[in-house]
Design a protein around this motif. Sequence first.
Motif, PDB file in Angstrom:
ATOM      1  N   SER A  82       0.847  -1.194   0.000  1.00 31.40           N
ATOM      2  CA  SER A  82       0.000   0.000   0.000  1.00 31.40           C
ATOM      3  C   SER A  82       0.877   1.237   0.000  1.00 31.40           C
ATOM      4  O   SER A  82       2.034   1.203   0.422  1.00 31.40           O
ATOM      5  CB  SER A  82      -0.929  -0.003   1.216  1.00 31.40           C
ATOM      6  N   SER A  92     -13.544   6.765 -11.136  1.00 26.83           N
ATOM      7  CA  SER A  92     -12.966   5.611 -10.453  1.00 26.83           C
ATOM      8  C   SER A  92     -12.118   4.771 -11.409  1.00 26.83           C
ATOM      9  O   SER A  92     -11.059   4.262 -11.035  1.00 26.83           O
ATOM     10  CB  SER A  92     -14.087   4.758  -9.854  1.00 26.83           C
ATOM     11  N   ASP A 115      -6.884  -1.697  -5.567  1.00 27.96           N
ATOM     12  CA  ASP A 115      -8.056  -1.052  -4.974  1.00 27.96           C
ATOM     13  C   ASP A 115      -7.580   0.191  -4.230  1.00 27.96           C
ATOM     14  O   ASP A 115      -6.370   0.431  -4.104  1.00 27.96           O
ATOM     15  CB  ASP A 115      -8.786  -2.013  -4.040  1.00 27.96           C
ATOM     16  N   TYR A 116      -8.528   0.954  -3.718  1.00 29.91           N
ATOM     17  CA  TYR A 116      -8.139   2.164  -2.987  1.00 29.91           C
ATOM     18  C   TYR A 116      -9.263   2.597  -2.055  1.00 29.91           C
ATOM     19  O   TYR A 116     -10.423   2.192  -2.206  1.00 29.91           O
ATOM     20  CB  TYR A 116      -7.812   3.303  -3.957  1.00 29.91           C
ATOM     21  N   THR A 117      -8.915   3.437  -1.087  1.00 29.53           N
ATOM     22  CA  THR A 117      -9.894   4.130  -0.261  1.00 29.53           C
ATOM     23  C   THR A 117      -9.459   5.580  -0.167  1.00 29.53           C
ATOM     24  O   THR A 117      -8.269   5.890  -0.226  1.00 29.53           O
ATOM     25  CB  THR A 117      -9.997   3.484   1.139  1.00 29.53           C
ATOM     26  N   HIS A 121     -10.519  13.899   0.823  1.00 28.02           N
ATOM     27  CA  HIS A 121     -11.246  14.178  -0.419  1.00 28.02           C
ATOM     28  C   HIS A 121     -10.742  15.435  -1.128  1.00 28.02           C
ATOM     29  O   HIS A 121     -10.826  15.518  -2.350  1.00 28.02           O
ATOM     30  CB  HIS A 121     -12.744  14.330  -0.130  1.00 28.02           C
ATOM     31  N   LEU A 130      -5.351   9.201  -1.603  1.00 27.19           N
ATOM     32  CA  LEU A 130      -5.886   7.843  -1.541  1.00 27.19           C
ATOM     33  C   LEU A 130      -4.913   6.920  -0.832  1.00 27.19           C
ATOM     34  O   LEU A 130      -3.692   7.095  -0.942  1.00 27.19           O
ATOM     35  CB  LEU A 130      -6.126   7.286  -2.946  1.00 27.19           C
ATOM     36  N   ASN A 158     -10.060  -6.970   3.721  1.00 28.43           N
ATOM     37  CA  ASN A 158      -9.538  -5.607   3.808  1.00 28.43           C
ATOM     38  C   ASN A 158      -8.071  -5.686   4.191  1.00 28.43           C
ATOM     39  O   ASN A 158      -7.657  -6.628   4.870  1.00 28.43           O
ATOM     40  CB  ASN A 158     -10.312  -4.833   4.874  1.00 28.43           C
ATOM     41  N   ASN A 162      -5.725  -0.334   6.215  1.00 31.46           N
ATOM     42  CA  ASN A 162      -6.991   0.379   6.062  1.00 31.46           C
ATOM     43  C   ASN A 162      -7.896   0.189   7.270  1.00 31.46           C
ATOM     44  O   ASN A 162      -8.683   1.087   7.607  1.00 31.46           O
ATOM     45  CB  ASN A 162      -7.714  -0.059   4.790  1.00 31.46           C
ATOM     46  N   LYS A 166      -9.579   3.311   9.305  1.00 30.09           N
ATOM     47  CA  LYS A 166     -10.997   3.400   9.646  1.00 30.09           C
ATOM     48  C   LYS A 166     -11.195   3.544  11.149  1.00 30.09           C
ATOM     49  O   LYS A 166     -12.034   4.328  11.607  1.00 30.09           O
ATOM     50  CB  LYS A 166     -11.750   2.158   9.146  1.00 30.09           C
ATOM     51  N   PRO A 299     -16.874   2.583   6.324  1.00 31.05           N
ATOM     52  CA  PRO A 299     -15.921   3.465   5.609  1.00 31.05           C
ATOM     53  C   PRO A 299     -16.162   4.937   5.934  1.00 31.05           C
ATOM     54  O   PRO A 299     -17.273   5.333   6.220  1.00 31.05           O
ATOM     55  CB  PRO A 299     -16.228   3.176   4.128  1.00 31.05           C
TER      56      PRO A 299
END
Length: 299
Positions: A82, A92, A115-117, A121, A130, A158, A162, A166, A299
């Motif tokens: 990561s 996306s 993938d990403y979170t 923003h 991200l 997960n 991450n 969270k 999330p």
Amino acid sequence: FILQTVSFYISNTSIKAVSAVTGRKKSAIHKACRRNIPEGLIINGIITDENALCSELKQFCHENSLHTDNSILAVSGKNIMSKIVNVPQTSSRNILKLIKNEFSDIENIQNYVFDYTVINHSNPDNTASLLACAADSDTIKSYDELFKNAGIRIKSMNIAVNTVVKLMRNFSETEKTTCLLAVMDGNTLSPYLFTDGIFTFSNTSRLIQERGTEALVNETAGIISSFIQFSKTLKNQSDISDVYFCGMNEQESKMCSRISGMLGINAAVLPSCCQDIVSYPDNFRISEYIYNTGNLMKP
């Protein structure tokens, strides 16, 4: 909308599970359990003896009466990578292309899934930050097969980092502060840096000294000190005010005051007060089940 969910995490040395009733936003934990496993069944996130590990997992679930129809899993290891990536505001699909480019130096990249979170923003330069992930698909499949063979239905996986992100969003003590979360997991120590409440960076160091020994105090302080010194080289980095430890046993938790004195910052075990956990057993400690609990967070 209420579900009974079991959150699993398997390290080199143990299987851990947290069973909770989960709603749209909140969770009520009613059981947490762990089982030590023989050395060598899983190494750095890679399953090396699937049959033996499956047997341990089945016995663990049976002994603790875990209802595993709706289960989730946190994973970590050398084949799961990561990094923080800043990207322009875009779709996306385009973001996934950008992320794949960020991991272009991986060997056999065609065998990886991405993938990403979203961590932040809206940065000042109109980009988004991200947490991007690259995971070896064979490693993911091996976990899926392990749990299927143990009769457990895994709804989602997960990455461990991450789950930490969270979880830390749900701690009022760490909101908008600059701190470290330091996770002891078997013979590793992983500091996670949060700058003004936003995840910034992490790494993992191998612990040479035996857990629970006097020598571990100096080694732990040295790793944290080196991490703090490195953090000072990062752009726009605030001073670290606190380090919160996870994974310490009761004897090791006494190290905190000594580490605090050695490094000149507040050092403590992560408290068990989380905004999205409405209840938990008296003997439950989030710091002992950090990845399992973080994975229960929305999330």
